[in-house]
Design a protein around this motif. Sequence first.
Motif, mmCIF file in Angstrom:
data_model
loop_
_atom_site.group_PDB
_atom_site.id
_atom_site.type_symbol
_atom_site.label_atom_id
_atom_site.label_comp_id
_atom_site.label_asym_id
_atom_site.label_seq_id
_atom_site.Cartn_x
_atom_site.Cartn_y
_atom_site.Cartn_z
ATOM 1 N N VAL A 1 0.551 -1.277 0.037
ATOM 2 C CA VAL A 1 -0.007 -0.086 -0.043
ATOM 3 C C VAL A 1 0.972 1.361 -0.050
ATOM 4 O O VAL A 1 0.479 2.304 -0.873
ATOM 5 C CB VAL A 1 -1.056 0.132 1.228
ATOM 6 C CG1 VAL A 1 -1.481 1.477 1.403
ATOM 7 C CG2 VAL A 1 -1.800 -0.836 1.060
ATOM 8 N N LYS B 1 2.715 1.871 -3.334
ATOM 9 C CA LYS B 1 1.632 2.072 -4.365
ATOM 10 C C LYS B 1 1.376 3.785 -3.915
ATOM 11 O O LYS B 1 1.079 4.412 -5.072
ATOM 12 C CB LYS B 1 0.333 1.298 -4.271
ATOM 13 C CG LYS B 1 -0.722 1.620 -4.996
ATOM 14 C CD LYS B 1 -1.457 0.490 -5.801
ATOM 15 C CE LYS B 1 -2.288 0.786 -6.965
ATOM 16 N NZ LYS B 1 -3.545 1.119 -6.340
ATOM 17 N N ALA B 2 1.077 4.014 -2.813
ATOM 18 C CA ALA B 2 0.908 5.615 -2.773
ATOM 19 C C ALA B 2 1.958 6.156 -3.313
ATOM 20 O O ALA B 2 1.708 7.658 -3.805
ATOM 21 C CB ALA B 2 0.431 5.562 -1.097
ATOM 22 N N LEU C 1 1.898 6.792 -6.687
ATOM 23 C CA LEU C 1 0.749 7.566 -7.213
ATOM 24 C C LEU C 1 1.077 9.026 -7.335
ATOM 25 O O LEU C 1 0.480 9.918 -7.685
ATOM 26 C CB LEU C 1 -0.336 7.155 -6.580
ATOM 27 C CG LEU C 1 -1.117 5.951 -7.144
ATOM 28 C CD1 LEU C 1 -2.371 5.611 -5.856
ATOM 29 C CD2 LEU C 1 -1.738 5.849 -8.476
ATOM 30 N N PHE D 1 -0.391 14.111 0.717
ATOM 31 C CA PHE D 1 -1.068 13.035 -0.194
ATOM 32 C C PHE D 1 -0.884 11.579 0.396
ATOM 33 O O PHE D 1 -1.888 10.747 0.422
ATOM 34 C CB PHE D 1 -0.341 13.220 -1.453
ATOM 35 C CG PHE D 1 -0.611 12.347 -2.468
ATOM 36 C CD1 PHE D 1 -1.762 12.456 -3.469
ATOM 37 C CD2 PHE D 1 -0.067 11.192 -2.747
ATOM 38 C CE1 PHE D 1 -1.941 11.697 -4.480
ATOM 39 C CE2 PHE D 1 -0.285 10.155 -3.618
ATOM 40 C CZ PHE D 1 -1.396 10.403 -4.561
ATOM 41 N N LEU D 2 0.265 11.392 0.899
ATOM 42 C CA LEU D 2 0.556 9.975 1.724
ATOM 43 C C LEU D 2 -0.024 9.717 2.771
ATOM 44 O O LEU D 2 -0.519 8.972 2.872
ATOM 45 C CB LEU D 2 2.032 9.952 1.855
ATOM 46 C CG LEU D 2 2.967 9.954 0.801
ATOM 47 C CD1 LEU D 2 4.703 9.926 1.102
ATOM 48 C CD2 LEU D 2 2.973 8.915 -0.074
ATOM 49 N N LYS E 1 -3.174 10.893 3.372
ATOM 50 C CA LYS E 1 -4.573 10.732 2.973
ATOM 51 C C LYS E 1 -4.542 9.331 2.501
ATOM 52 O O LYS E 1 -5.610 8.525 2.847
ATOM 53 C CB LYS E 1 -4.684 11.615 1.783
ATOM 54 C CG LYS E 1 -6.340 11.631 1.795
ATOM 55 C CD LYS E 1 -6.721 12.562 0.756
ATOM 56 C CE LYS E 1 -8.275 12.597 0.528
ATOM 57 N NZ LYS E 1 -8.721 13.317 -0.593
ATOM 58 N N LYS E 2 -3.625 8.848 1.676
ATOM 59 C CA LYS E 2 -3.859 7.315 1.008
ATOM 60 C C LYS E 2 -3.619 6.444 2.116
ATOM 61 O O LYS E 2 -4.377 5.398 2.322
ATOM 62 C CB LYS E 2 -2.642 7.092 0.126
ATOM 63 C CG LYS E 2 -2.568 8.094 -1.250
ATOM 64 C CD LYS E 2 -3.858 7.443 -2.038
ATOM 65 C CE LYS E 2 -4.090 8.301 -3.281
ATOM 66 N NZ LYS E 2 -5.241 8.245 -3.791
ATOM 67 N N SER F 1 -6.806 6.031 4.493
ATOM 68 C CA SER F 1 -7.861 4.975 4.121
ATOM 69 C C SER F 1 -7.619 3.851 4.274
ATOM 70 O O SER F 1 -8.765 3.013 4.346
ATOM 71 C CB SER F 1 -8.414 5.689 2.637
ATOM 72 O OG SER F 1 -7.184 5.507 1.888
ATOM 73 N N TYR F 2 -6.171 3.558 4.350
ATOM 74 C CA TYR F 2 -5.713 2.071 4.397
ATOM 75 C C TYR F 2 -5.948 1.661 6.111
ATOM 76 O O TYR F 2 -6.524 0.743 6.257
ATOM 77 C CB TYR F 2 -4.596 1.658 3.975
ATOM 78 C CG TYR F 2 -3.960 0.459 4.386
ATOM 79 C CD1 TYR F 2 -4.338 -0.713 3.829
ATOM 80 C CD2 TYR F 2 -2.891 0.369 5.217
ATOM 81 C CE1 TYR F 2 -3.828 -1.870 4.075
ATOM 82 C CE2 TYR F 2 -2.243 -0.956 5.429
ATOM 83 C CZ TYR F 2 -2.752 -1.938 5.016
ATOM 84 O OH TYR F 2 -2.220 -3.223 5.331
#
Lengths: 208, 78
Positions: free
Chosen positions: A139, A142-143, A146, A189-190, A192-193, A196-197
């Motif tokens: 995860v 991937k973050a 992105l 950004f990280l 936030k990603k 959600s995880y």
Amino acid sequence: MGFDPTKDKAIEEQLVKDLQAGKVSSFEQLANLYQKNIYTLSFNLTRNATDSQDVTQEVLLTLFKKGHTFQGKSAFSSWVYRITLNASYMKLRTRKKEPNLSIEDLLPSLNGAGFQQEKLQDWSENTEAAFFDKETRRVIQKAVDLLPDKEKVVFLLRDVEGLSTEKVSEVLEITIPAIKSRLHRARLFLRKKLASYFEDYKTRKERK
Amino acid sequence: MICCKECLELLHDYIEGELSAEVHASFEDHFEDCPPCIVFLNTYKAAIHMSQTTLKSNDIPDIVKERLKKFIDKNKAE
């Protein structure tokens, strides 16, 4: 073991002098000093082991062949990082057009007076257990993948490589305020990603 | 008192210790009265720490290390 820009200044200076004087022995030492930094930065950008190996070899070869032309206008390590970035970007030939990250989208929802309105969950204490989880690593990778390039490169140099803001500004040739705001956007950004995880990490684990 | 928006926008400068003493103090005041901003700060730091640690651990695979060593030796000899 890699190059630690905060500690290894003296070693770097000596090796660069040797390199400029054409001493062959300095090549191997420089290669050993920098190869992990070069490889990791390239891998974190390209996410491809073969490409990163190519990039590392290209950069080392450039150091070897062009090292004596190094002028010393910027720090040697800044030069190494710059060549590494260019070589990595060459590998990512088909780079997509990227949207700008808007800070509003990365902050929690705020009311008209600028105050938070939602109750946030504090998942920062659950991260210890999740750390060694393969899924968590995936995860996070991937973050980072992105992140738009502009923010990604600042995050990699500043937070992963540990360079100072001034140094990153030298490598990328952009202003210090720009570095700071890109870094902040990358981190938001990280966050936030990962939020959600992690917000339902515990529930997911309990259900299993 | 500063609002959450100002606080969150300047979080970078806050954790890097780059705020003036006066602004820093108003942050501390804000955090005292604002649990959501504390949560945001904690999770902001956790995200940095986790991403940092994960990406730093992307070391050179042994097979690549060996190839690089051969490559270096070859160039040294030339």
